[in-house]
Design a protein around this motif. Structure first.
Motif, PDB file in Angstrom:
ATOM      1  N   ASP A 193     -18.965 -21.682  26.126  1.00 17.25           N
ATOM      2  CA  ASP A 193     -17.930 -20.747  25.382  1.00 17.25           C
ATOM      3  C   ASP A 193     -17.735 -19.885  25.325  1.00 17.25           C
ATOM      4  O   ASP A 193     -16.424 -19.195  25.093  1.00 17.25           O
ATOM      5  N   HIS A 197     -13.688 -18.507  25.968  1.00 17.05           N
ATOM      6  CA  HIS A 197     -13.541 -17.090  25.490  1.00 17.05           C
ATOM      7  C   HIS A 197     -13.590 -15.563  26.522  1.00 17.05           C
ATOM      8  O   HIS A 197     -11.884 -15.560  26.552  1.00 17.05           O
ATOM      9  N   HIS A 266      -9.307 -24.290  24.485  1.00 14.40           N
ATOM     10  CA  HIS A 266      -8.890 -24.137  23.503  1.00 14.40           C
ATOM     11  C   HIS A 266      -8.421 -25.171  22.095  1.00 14.40           C
ATOM     12  O   HIS A 266      -9.476 -26.108  21.889  1.00 14.40           O
ATOM     13  N   HIS A 280     -18.590 -28.348  20.499  1.00 17.92           N
ATOM     14  CA  HIS A 280     -17.885 -27.541  21.226  1.00 17.92           C
ATOM     15  C   HIS A 280     -17.871 -26.632  22.948  1.00 17.92           C
ATOM     16  O   HIS A 280     -16.952 -26.918  24.039  1.00 17.92           O
ATOM     17  N   LEU A 284     -15.740 -27.446  26.151  1.00 11.75           N
ATOM     18  CA  LEU A 284     -14.803 -26.198  27.427  1.00 11.75           C
ATOM     19  C   LEU A 284     -15.734 -26.359  28.286  1.00 11.75           C
ATOM     20  O   LEU A 284     -14.427 -26.477  29.591  1.00 11.75           O
TER      21      LEU A 284
HETATM   22 ZN    ZN Z   1     -15.258 -21.193  21.583  1.00 15.42          ZN
END
Ligand code: ZN
Ligand code: NZQ
Length: 385
Positions: A193, A197, A266, A280, A284
């Motif tokens: 994650d 980002h 995202h 999540h 990704l």
């Molecule tokens: Zn995220």
């Protein structure tokens, strides 16, 4: 570089034993709503420690427990109800991103007459929030130091991010030791994650935002180095500390301010979670290499090659396209080595909802590094199958 205003009101207390600072909540009043998840904070002893500090400081604590991973609007509504009935002064979220996100929207909902789901769909309706405090227990989302919250209504297969300056935490406590108990699966997903980002900010069309780019590359190196260490040695303090601080830096504006770009992996992932309630970071990790392959072309090869040379130390002499391909491959292999899934089927997803998910995701991707149509997104999902 674009113009920007950088403002982070969140006071961070980072390191061992920093939970003692919970006594400072007294500055926001007397009544706290403590928000937490399914029990990990009780097992780790964080709950007992926090309660003692809060009580010793003369604070009166109400509780909302059982906040789900991919937090549901129903939990937010419950929390808002408690705040209003009990005249709560502040919200304290102890947990991972799901718990903190839920706490943030509760804090906003407590200061609003709107239906809380409206605050998720229409961030501009958030005009105030109770003071928000957090104790982070999982390095991943950066929610401890950002203005975002992501809430789901799984009855409608909806998962949306909302954002407000009012939802930036007033104070966050980040003790890396609290993440020793995070499972291998969540450690890997959390690392994926924060990596995502960083990528979402790094792949921007804003030129010459070099501070942001070099900072991003440093953070990526840190994830690629310490992610495997944390998997192998869950109680390695330096690994947990460096991952934890990276999670905040990846999304607190340092990388994005002045280099703004719409995110695209995202929105594609949030649809997977909305329809299949998956983790999540795993979504990704599956989508990112396929997005990279799709986004690589003559115009973008230089950027991907920069990433390969500066992060993976690929040779300077090779041409950009070749270096870019190798860099994408390194990324794919890293996720695999971390034990993350690499196909949608592995997490129980087939093609049933590709069309509807792609349609919704496309709306969120407008203005991204490489523009994605609904058809492009279906193509990426198909490649990830
Ligand atoms: Zn995220
Ligand atoms: O519920 P508990 O018992 O606390 O267990 C949690 C949960 O099962 C467990 N966990 C947390 N800390 C632990 C621990 N287990 C053992 N030891 C600990 N110290 O881990 C599980 C997952 O927790 P969760 O909070 O769901 O994970 P994460 O921090 O990855 O948050 C994911 C959510 O954040 C959203 C995601 O979409 C997802 O809903 N995001 C929020 C963002 C933001 N606010 O800026 C940005 C992100 O891109 C992301 O979309």
């Amino acid at each position: 570089m674009n113009n920007f205003t950088y403002s982070i009101p969140t006071k961070i207390h980072f390191g061992k034993g920093q939970i003692a600072h919970l006594s400072e909540l007294r500055e926001s009043g007397e009544k706290v709503l403590l928000v937490y998840g399914g029990g990990s904070i009780k097992k780790a002893g964080i709950y007992d420690t926090a309660m003692k500090i809060l009580k010793d400081a003369g604070l009166c604590v109400s509780e909302l427990s059982g906040v789900e991973p991919n937090p549901r609007i129903e939990s937010v509504v419950k929390g808002v109800g408690i705040c209003k009935e009990e005249n709560i002064d502040m919200v304290l979220a102890i947990g991972g991103g799901s718990v903190i996100d839920c706490g943030k929207v509760i804090a906003a909902g407590a200061c609003s007459e709107e239906d809380p789901w409206e605050l998720v769909l229409h961030p501009e309706k958030i005009t105030a929030a109770l003071p928000i405090y957090s104790v982070l227990t999982l390095a991943a989302t950066g929610s401890e130091m950002d203005k975002f919250a992501v809430i789901s209504d799984l009855k409608k297969n909806e998962k949306w991010g909302t954002a407000s300056e009012h939802m930036k935490p007033k104070m966050s406590i980040m003790d890396p030791e609290y993440t020793y108990s995070v499972s291998k699966k969540q450690t890997a997903a959390g690392t994926a994650d924060m990596i995502s980002h960083i990528f979402e900010n790094y792949f921007t069309n804003v030129s010459n935002a070099d501070v942001q780019a070099r900072f991003a590359e440093g953070l990526l190196k840190n994830c690629f180095y310490y992610g495997p260490v944390a998997l192998e040695h869950p109680d390695d303090y330096d690994a947990r500390a460096n991952l934890m601080w990276t999670s905040s830096m990846a999304i607190n504006g340092i990388l994005s301010d002045g280099a703004e770009v719409a995110w695209c992996v995202h929105p594609m992932e949030h649809e997977l979670s909305a329809f299949y309630d998956i983790t999540h970071g795993e979504g990704l990790a599956i989508l990112t290499p396929h997005w990279m392959e799709f986004a690589l072309n003559e115009a973008t090869a230089k950027k991907f090659a920069d990433y390969g040379r500066n992060v993976w130390n690929l040779p300077m002499a090779e041409d950009d396209m070749e270096t870019a391909r190798k860099a994408i491959n390194c990324t794919k292999e890293f996720f695999k080595d971390m034990g993350l899934p690499s196909t949608l089927r592995e997490v129980g997803i087939d093609e049933t909802y590709f069309d509807v998910m792609a349609e919704k995701a496309a709306a969120g991707c407008k203005g991204s590094y490489v523009e994605l149509t609904k058809e492009d997104i279906v193509h990426i999902y198909e490649n990830a199958l």
